[in-house]
Write an enzyme that holds these catalytic residues in place. Sequence first.
Site, mmCIF file in Angstrom:
data_model
loop_
_atom_site.group_PDB
_atom_site.id
_atom_site.type_symbol
_atom_site.label_atom_id
_atom_site.label_comp_id
_atom_site.label_asym_id
_atom_site.label_seq_id
_atom_site.Cartn_x
_atom_site.Cartn_y
_atom_site.Cartn_z
ATOM 1 N N VAL A 21 -1.711 4.372 -1.546
ATOM 2 C CA VAL A 21 -1.067 4.690 -0.272
ATOM 3 C C VAL A 21 0.447 4.543 -0.400
ATOM 4 C CG1 VAL A 21 -0.890 4.080 2.165
ATOM 5 C CG2 VAL A 21 -3.122 3.992 1.015
ATOM 6 N N LYS A 22 1.138 5.642 -0.100
ATOM 7 C CA LYS A 22 2.596 5.631 -0.189
ATOM 8 C C LYS A 22 3.161 5.185 1.160
ATOM 9 C CE LYS A 22 5.576 8.653 -2.841
ATOM 10 N NZ LYS A 22 5.976 10.050 -3.020
ATOM 11 N N VAL A 23 4.074 4.224 1.105
ATOM 12 C CA VAL A 23 4.590 3.611 2.334
ATOM 13 C C VAL A 23 6.122 3.638 2.276
ATOM 14 C CG1 VAL A 23 4.581 1.482 3.708
ATOM 15 C CG2 VAL A 23 2.599 2.054 2.299
#
Length: 219
Positions: free
Chosen positions: A83-85
């Site tokens: 998951v890119k945050v």
Amino acid sequence: MKFFVDTANVKAIKEIDELGLCDGVTTNPSLAAKEGKGFKQNVQEICAAVPGVPVSAEVVALDAEGMIKEAREVSSWAANVVVKVPMIPEGVKAMRVMHAEGIKTNCTLIFSAVQALLACKAGATYISPFIGRLDDLGVLGMELIEECRTIIDNYGFESEIITASVRHPLHVAQAALVGADIATIPPGAIKKLFSHPLTDRGMDAFMKDWEKAGLKIFE
Ligand code: E4P
């Protein structure tokens, strides 16, 4: 140094994978928007095309609660989703929770050493300093990669450095020289890594001489 492919295009990812050069994939909302298909479908197709490697898919909520909810959803799409945050306070807050839940994260849009430090402290699996966009402003992006390397080594953080916003072969060479763990590279730039005019000239001469002499491998 691992090579990630910086695209959401399944065909391009498969081509690079056939070269043995796809150790992972990174996408972002702008790259996903170019593909003309649903985000979930696109991410699942990429994950199925390269099942053994991490595939970054970005959340778009702007508050921690929303990001965590999206992260749980996106990470349920395939086993290899990361998951890119974004590097904003709510993102840092959300990453701590994701880390505690065992969700892998890639903290994106990092432009300074202190931002990198914050992401590492929050337990980011990967940090993505954007070097090309810094170069565009007349700031030496590669110096940030060196600073990230020093910070991680000084304190033994587990985060891996993804050199992001890579534009050309020199960025790739420099990233490897300063010890980045990974470079995420657009497919076009990966293909450029093979090119050298002396290789082309040498190949041409070898083939011509071989043909002129009438030599064969299989008699
Ligand atoms: C990385 O994860 C980003 O998707 C990407 O490297 C951004 O590159 P750009 O600055 O060329 O858009």
